[in-house]
Design an enzyme around this catalytic site. Structure first.
Site, short mmCIF file in Angstrom:
data_model
loop_
_atom_site.label_atom_id
_atom_site.label_comp_id
_atom_site.label_asym_id
_atom_site.label_seq_id
_atom_site.Cartn_x
_atom_site.Cartn_y
_atom_site.Cartn_z
N LEU A 1 -37.36 23.32 20.16
CA LEU A 1 -38.39 24.58 20.15
C LEU A 1 -36.99 25.56 20.40
CD1 LEU A 1 -41.11 23.80 20.03
CD2 LEU A 1 -39.88 24.02 18.03
N HIS A 2 -37.33 27.00 20.55
CA HIS A 2 -36.81 28.18 20.97
C HIS A 2 -37.10 29.61 20.84
CE1 HIS A 2 -34.15 29.69 17.54
NE2 HIS A 2 -34.49 28.63 17.35
N GLN A 3 -36.47 30.82 21.74
CA GLN A 3 -37.27 32.18 22.27
C GLN A 3 -35.34 32.83 21.93
OE1 GLN A 3 -39.85 33.88 25.11
NE2 GLN A 3 -40.78 34.10 23.71
N THR B 1 -30.26 32.26 22.59
CA THR B 1 -31.61 31.60 22.69
C THR B 1 -31.90 31.24 23.88
OG1 THR B 1 -33.70 30.83 20.91
CG2 THR B 1 -30.78 29.83 21.45
#
Length: 124
Positions: free
Chosen positions: A41-43, A6
């Site tokens: 926060l991550h993707q 991620t």
């Protein structure tokens, strides 16, 4: 095998205080504001269906730690919400079902790796 990869998109203002206690919280982009404050926060780029085993390696930028325990619901939360609590306590049994425990690391070095664009990986 790569279980998870991620990319960090933002670091909440309360993350540093939690890291001082050895806890890192990940939440996928779009988390409610009150959760975003305490989270990285991550993707997600890649995620395996199977749970990473004890002995897997967590990489946060250039900092590495061996996974010592995986709570019974931790991987489900990662899969469904992009959420997990990582505890740098080295325990061999997770204290909470949604937690992944890893060996202790230098917290200052870890904090230095937490910035937008950095990657977090779980590999075995």
């Amino acid at each position: 095998m790569q279980y998870y990869k991620t990319t960090i998109t933002a670091v909440g203002p309360e993350v540093e205080a939690l890291l001082d206690g050895g806890v890192l919280i990940l939440y996928a982009d779009g988390a409610p504001a009150e959760l975003a404050e305490v989270s990285v926060l991550h993707q997600v780029e890649q995620q395996a269906d199977s749970t990473p085993p004890v002995g897997s390696l967590l990489r946060v930028g250039q900092v590495e730690a061996v996974v010592t325990a995986v709570g019974e619901t931790a991987w489900n939360k990662v899969s469904e919400l992009g959420h997990v609590v990582i505890n740098f306590n080295g325990e061999d049994v997770a204290g909470r079902p949604g937690e992944i425990c890893v060996e202790p690391v230098n917290i200052g070095a870890l904090q230095a790796q937490l910035s937008a664009g950095a990657s977090i990986e779980l590999v075995f």
